[in-house]
Write a protein that holds these residues in place. Structure first.
Motif, PDB file in Angstrom:
ATOM      1  N   TRP A   6       0.846  -1.189   0.000  1.00 20.79           N
ATOM      2  CA  TRP A   6       0.000   0.000   0.000  1.00 20.79           C
ATOM      3  C   TRP A   6       0.880   1.237   0.000  1.00 20.79           C
ATOM      4  O   TRP A   6       2.068   1.177   0.324  1.00 20.79           O
ATOM      5  N   GLU A   7       0.294   2.373  -0.357  1.00 18.31           N
ATOM      6  CA  GLU A   7       1.007   3.648  -0.378  1.00 18.31           C
ATOM      7  C   GLU A   7       0.027   4.767  -0.096  1.00 18.31           C
ATOM      8  O   GLU A   7      -1.165   4.666  -0.402  1.00 18.31           O
ATOM      9  N   LYS A   8       0.510   5.821   0.515  1.00 16.26           N
ATOM     10  CA  LYS A   8      -0.311   6.987   0.803  1.00 16.26           C
ATOM     11  C   LYS A   8       0.539   8.247   0.660  1.00 16.26           C
ATOM     12  O   LYS A   8       1.756   8.210   0.872  1.00 16.26           O
ATOM     13  N   TYR A   9      -0.109   9.342   0.275  1.00 16.39           N
ATOM     14  CA  TYR A   9       0.547  10.635   0.382  1.00 16.39           C
ATOM     15  C   TYR A   9      -0.401  11.596   1.079  1.00 16.39           C
ATOM     16  O   TYR A   9      -1.598  11.378   1.139  1.00 16.39           O
ATOM     17  N   ILE A  10       0.158  12.661   1.651  1.00 18.01           N
ATOM     18  CA  ILE A  10      -0.627  13.633   2.406  1.00 18.01           C
ATOM     19  C   ILE A  10      -1.052  14.730   1.456  1.00 18.01           C
ATOM     20  O   ILE A  10      -0.228  15.496   0.943  1.00 18.01           O
ATOM     21  N   SER A  11      -2.355  14.818   1.210  1.00 17.53           N
ATOM     22  CA  SER A  11      -2.846  15.616   0.092  1.00 17.53           C
ATOM     23  C   SER A  11      -2.886  17.106   0.356  1.00 17.53           C
ATOM     24  O   SER A  11      -2.856  17.893  -0.592  1.00 17.53           O
ATOM     25  N   ASP A  12      -2.958  17.541   1.613  1.00 22.74           N
ATOM     26  CA  ASP A  12      -3.048  18.977   1.815  1.00 22.74           C
ATOM     27  C   ASP A  12      -1.794  19.581   2.440  1.00 22.74           C
ATOM     28  O   ASP A  12      -1.826  20.652   3.014  1.00 22.74           O
ATOM     29  N   VAL A  13      -0.665  18.887   2.317  1.00 24.43           N
ATOM     30  CA  VAL A  13       0.645  19.499   2.534  1.00 24.43           C
ATOM     31  C   VAL A  13       1.267  19.668   1.160  1.00 24.43           C
ATOM     32  O   VAL A  13       1.641  18.701   0.510  1.00 24.43           O
ATOM     33  N   THR A  14       1.341  20.891   0.689  1.00 22.48           N
ATOM     34  CA  THR A  14       1.755  21.142  -0.692  1.00 22.48           C
ATOM     35  C   THR A  14       3.252  21.340  -0.837  1.00 22.48           C
ATOM     36  O   THR A  14       3.750  21.461  -1.941  1.00 22.48           O
ATOM     37  N   SER A  15       3.968  21.401   0.268  1.00 25.58           N
ATOM     38  CA  SER A  15       5.414  21.496   0.195  1.00 25.58           C
ATOM     39  C   SER A  15       5.975  20.907   1.482  1.00 25.58           C
ATOM     40  O   SER A  15       5.999  21.560   2.517  1.00 25.58           O
ATOM     41  N   GLY A  16       6.419  19.662   1.409  1.00 24.19           N
ATOM     42  CA  GLY A  16       6.900  19.014   2.621  1.00 24.19           C
ATOM     43  C   GLY A  16       7.424  17.624   2.329  1.00 24.19           C
ATOM     44  O   GLY A  16       7.447  17.179   1.181  1.00 24.19           O
ATOM     45  N   THR A  17       7.837  16.920   3.385  1.00 23.74           N
ATOM     46  CA  THR A  17       8.376  15.580   3.215  1.00 23.74           C
ATOM     47  C   THR A  17       8.325  14.850   4.547  1.00 23.74           C
ATOM     48  O   THR A  17       8.165  15.464   5.606  1.00 23.74           O
ATOM     49  N   PHE A  18       8.448  13.515   4.502  1.00 23.42           N
ATOM     50  CA  PHE A  18       8.712  12.721   5.682  1.00 23.42           C
ATOM     51  C   PHE A  18      10.215  12.461   5.744  1.00 23.42           C
ATOM     52  O   PHE A  18      10.822  12.047   4.746  1.00 23.42           O
ATOM     53  N   ASN A  19      10.818  12.689   6.913  1.00 20.89           N
ATOM     54  CA  ASN A  19      12.260  12.563   7.061  1.00 20.89           C
ATOM     55  C   ASN A  19      12.721  11.262   7.698  1.00 20.89           C
ATOM     56  O   ASN A  19      13.832  10.814   7.432  1.00 20.89           O
ATOM     57  N   ASP A  20      11.904  10.667   8.578  1.00 22.87           N
ATOM     58  CA  ASP A  20      12.370   9.482   9.285  1.00 22.87           C
ATOM     59  C   ASP A  20      11.169   8.633   9.668  1.00 22.87           C
ATOM     60  O   ASP A  20      10.029   9.117   9.722  1.00 22.87           O
ATOM     61  N   ILE A  21      11.440   7.349   9.958  1.00 19.97           N
ATOM     62  CA  ILE A  21      10.384   6.401  10.273  1.00 19.97           C
ATOM     63  C   ILE A  21      10.858   5.454  11.372  1.00 19.97           C
ATOM     64  O   ILE A  21      12.031   5.081  11.432  1.00 19.97           O
ATOM     65  N   ALA A  22       9.947   5.093  12.274  1.00 17.91           N
ATOM     66  CA  ALA A  22      10.190   4.082  13.302  1.00 17.91           C
ATOM     67  C   ALA A  22       8.985   3.157  13.347  1.00 17.91           C
ATOM     68  O   ALA A  22       7.880   3.532  12.942  1.00 17.91           O
ATOM     69  N   ILE A  23       9.188   1.951  13.836  1.00 19.30           N
ATOM     70  CA  ILE A  23       8.109   0.971  13.958  1.00 19.30           C
ATOM     71  C   ILE A  23       7.851   0.725  15.435  1.00 19.30           C
ATOM     72  O   ILE A  23       8.774   0.482  16.208  1.00 19.30           O
ATOM     73  N   GLN A  24       6.568   0.783  15.825  1.00 18.73           N
ATOM     74  CA  GLN A  24       6.200   0.592  17.218  1.00 18.73           C
ATOM     75  C   GLN A  24       4.974  -0.301  17.314  1.00 18.73           C
ATOM     76  O   GLN A  24       4.069  -0.218  16.483  1.00 18.73           O
ATOM     77  N   GLN A  25       4.946  -1.160  18.338  1.00 17.63           N
ATOM     78  CA  GLN A  25       3.811  -2.053  18.559  1.00 17.63           C
ATOM     79  C   GLN A  25       2.928  -1.521  19.672  1.00 17.63           C
ATOM     80  O   GLN A  25       3.419  -1.062  20.712  1.00 17.63           O
ATOM     81  N   ASP A  26       1.615  -1.568  19.447  1.00 18.18           N
ATOM     82  CA  ASP A  26       0.646  -1.213  20.476  1.00 18.18           C
ATOM     83  C   ASP A  26       0.548  -2.383  21.454  1.00 18.18           C
ATOM     84  O   ASP A  26       0.118  -3.482  21.080  1.00 18.18           O
ATOM     85  N   SER A  27       0.955  -2.142  22.692  1.00 18.26           N
ATOM     86  CA  SER A  27       0.998  -3.237  23.663  1.00 18.26           C
ATOM     87  C   SER A  27      -0.381  -3.787  24.005  1.00 18.26           C
ATOM     88  O   SER A  27      -0.510  -4.941  24.422  1.00 18.26           O
ATOM     89  N   SER A  28      -1.412  -2.993  23.818  1.00 16.09           N
ATOM     90  CA  SER A  28      -2.756  -3.453  24.179  1.00 16.09           C
ATOM     91  C   SER A  28      -3.416  -4.264  23.071  1.00 16.09           C
ATOM     92  O   SER A  28      -4.159  -5.203  23.349  1.00 16.09           O
ATOM     93  N   THR A  29      -3.169  -3.931  21.824  1.00 19.33           N
ATOM     94  CA  THR A  29      -3.813  -4.633  20.704  1.00 19.33           C
ATOM     95  C   THR A  29      -2.871  -5.551  19.943  1.00 19.33           C
ATOM     96  O   THR A  29      -3.324  -6.441  19.217  1.00 19.33           O
ATOM     97  N   GLY A  30      -1.555  -5.324  20.059  1.00 21.91           N
ATOM     98  CA  GLY A  30      -0.587  -6.102  19.300  1.00 21.91           C
ATOM     99  C   GLY A  30      -0.361  -5.573  17.901  1.00 21.91           C
ATOM    100  O   GLY A  30       0.490  -6.100  17.167  1.00 21.91           O
ATOM    101  N   ASP A  31      -1.104  -4.546  17.488  1.00 27.43           N
ATOM    102  CA  ASP A  31      -0.943  -3.980  16.152  1.00 27.43           C
ATOM    103  C   ASP A  31       0.363  -3.199  16.046  1.00 27.43           C
ATOM    104  O   ASP A  31       0.815  -2.577  17.016  1.00 27.43           O
ATOM    105  N   TYR A  32       0.930  -3.222  14.858  1.00 27.11           N
ATOM    106  CA  TYR A  32       2.139  -2.455  14.599  1.00 27.11           C
ATOM    107  C   TYR A  32       1.790  -1.173  13.849  1.00 27.11           C
ATOM    108  O   TYR A  32       0.885  -1.152  12.995  1.00 27.11           O
ATOM    109  N   TYR A  33       2.562  -0.120  14.157  1.00 27.30           N
ATOM    110  CA  TYR A  33       2.340   1.178  13.530  1.00 27.30           C
ATOM    111  C   TYR A  33       3.647   1.747  13.008  1.00 27.30           C
ATOM    112  O   TYR A  33       4.714   1.550  13.607  1.00 27.30           O
ATOM    113  N   ASN A  34       3.555   2.415  11.867  1.00 26.42           N
ATOM    114  CA  ASN A  34       4.684   3.156  11.321  1.00 26.42           C
ATOM    115  C   ASN A  34       4.596   4.595  11.816  1.00 26.42           C
ATOM    116  O   ASN A  34       3.622   5.292  11.528  1.00 26.42           O
TER     117      ASN A  34
END
Length: 441
Positions: free
Chosen positions: A120-148
């Motif tokens: 899958w892929e997504k972009y942020i539609s209402d930021v017209t000049s910007g970027t993502f600089n860094d990413i980390a992965i974290q797990q929700d301890s209550s649900t077990g789901d992972y988040y970027n």
């Protein structure tokens, strides 16, 4: 040809468990690297951009010996990938920017599977000049789901951006912006929370116009816990990176101008961000930032157009295991260092990976250097099919305590005025013309 130079091997350095190789690409410059796996199954994932014919975001997988497993280019408007993390399934989680819908520089995030194909892929539609600089992965301890967890900037509003996406399908779970912080550069995750760090105009905080480094800790609900400002009264501080390891927070940055212009800084502090140790290195960074690895406090930077790397301990007492390497001729051919990574392969043998750009083989060629564990690297040596790679010990850095730097805690609550934390109105959109990834020819 995508990988023009590859396979500079020598088995005399560390043996088969710890090969020394350098891979140089014809039309790809890596901006980030992450290592996955152990021993002979170890592989690296690279994120970056093409270097000719218009920038395009690319993902490349190399095996333990530098062989290209796959090389994929995002075929839509994605112009660069700035960061990448891998997971236990070998998936790649990448971030960067896209020119989707004819709008320049929108923050972008995507997930690729173990074969490099788009999930899958997504972009942020209402930021017209910007970027993502860094990413980390974290797990929700209550649900077990992972988040970027991703951080970046919006140039159009001069505010930083923080977002979390559910890893399985890209659902936007949380989005915040911080009004006094212009750019979030780096994020690292720990079991019970996050650390962010950034460079921003601190005039509202300190009464000066210098750029200070702000270190912010957040809990797993993304609420601000602590914040400190790192200031140098005679220097403007540049782009920082952050590392959480061994129960400590480490920061690497550099002075952009002033007394310590172009000098690297290292900072170490605990989880509560109290009483940090701050050191400055003697070498000069000519065009790159400074980078920290995982597992060990390793730093790599580009000084005098050579690659420098070294190691220090938790107390930042001294720099050890320092080396330089360059292609062809010293002082001319290494144009940048873009990152470093280190991993233990499960047998006690560690490898150091350094990425960047060189002009030795032609303009704007990307490289990945895989070096064996520190103590087995000889002081000097010339390697490669025609002696292209040179390891030296001629440019050591020393470490000292700067006299002009200070650490302060914002006098206001970091969750209100001092660290404006508001839910933004950003929306996410699936890319319209990037439905598949294709092989780079």
């Amino acid at each position: 040809m995508f990988a023009a130079k590859q396979g500079f091997y020598t088995t005399s350095l560390g043996g088969s468990q710890s090969p020394f190789w350098v891979c140089v690409f014809d039309d790809f410059v890596p901006e980030d690297i992450d290592i996955n796996g152990t021993s002979q199954s170890q592989f690296s994932l690279l994120a970056g951009r093409t270097s000719s014919g218009g920038n395009k975001g690319c993902v490349v997988r190399l095996d333990n010996y530098g062989n290209v497993v796959y090389q994929k280019q995002l075929t839509g408007a994605v112009s660069v990938l700035n960061g990448i993390k891998t997971d236990s399934s070998g998936f790649g989680h990448v971030i960067g920017e896209t020119d989707e819908d004819g709008i320049t520089d929108r923050p972008y995030i995507a997930v690729t599977d173990a074969s490099g194909d788009l999930v899958w892929e997504k972009y942020i539609s209402d930021v017209t000049s910007g970027t993502f600089n860094d990413i980390a992965i974290q797990q929700d301890s209550s649900t077990g789901d992972y988040y970027n967890i991703v951080v970046g900037r919006s140039n159009s509003t001069s505010t930083s951006q923080f977002m979390s996406f559910k890893q399985s399908d890209g659902t936007l779970a949380n989005q915040q912006k911080y009004g006094l912080i212009q750019i979030l550069y780096s994020v690292t995750a720990r079991a019970d929370g996050l650390f962010l760090n950034t460079s921003f105009n601190a005039g509202l905080e300190t009464g000066s116009a210098t750029d200070d480094v702000s270190i912010v800790s957040m809990d797993d609900t993304y609420s601000v816990v602590n914040q400190i400002l790192i200031s140098d009264s005679t220097s403007n501080l540049g782009r920082p990176s952050v590392l959480w390891t061994g129960g400590q927070v480490f920061i690497a940055t550099r002075a952009a101008s002033g007394t310590y212009a172009s000098k690297p800084y290292l900072l170490a502090t605990g989880a509560s961000l109290g009483s940090p140790t701050i050191k400055v290195l003697s070498g000069t960074i000519t065009s790159s930032g400074m980078f920290l690895s995982n597992q060990y406090v390793m730093a790599a930077t580009q000084t005098n157009n050579t690659v420098w790397f070294g190691q220090t301990g938790a107390a930042l007492g001294s720099i050890s295991n320092q080396r330089n390497f360059y292609f062809g001729s010293p002082g001319t051919d290494v144009t940048s260092v873009n990152g470093i990574a280190k991993i233990n392969d499960g047998t006690g043998t560690a490898g150091i990976y350094i990425i960047g750009q060189t002009d030795y083989y032609g303009a704007s060629k990307g490289y990945v250097a895989r070096l064996p564990q520190n103590f087995s690297i000889p002081g000097t040596g010339t390697y490669g099919t025609s002696g292209e790679i040179h390891l030296t010990t001629t440019s050591y850095m020393s470490i000292s305590t700067p006299s002009t730097i200070s650490v302060t805690t914002p006098s206001v609550s970091p969750s209100t005025t001092g660290f404006t934390d508001t839910t933004s109105t950003l929306t996410q959109t699936a890319g319209t013309d990037t439905t598949t990834l294709t092989q780079i020819k």
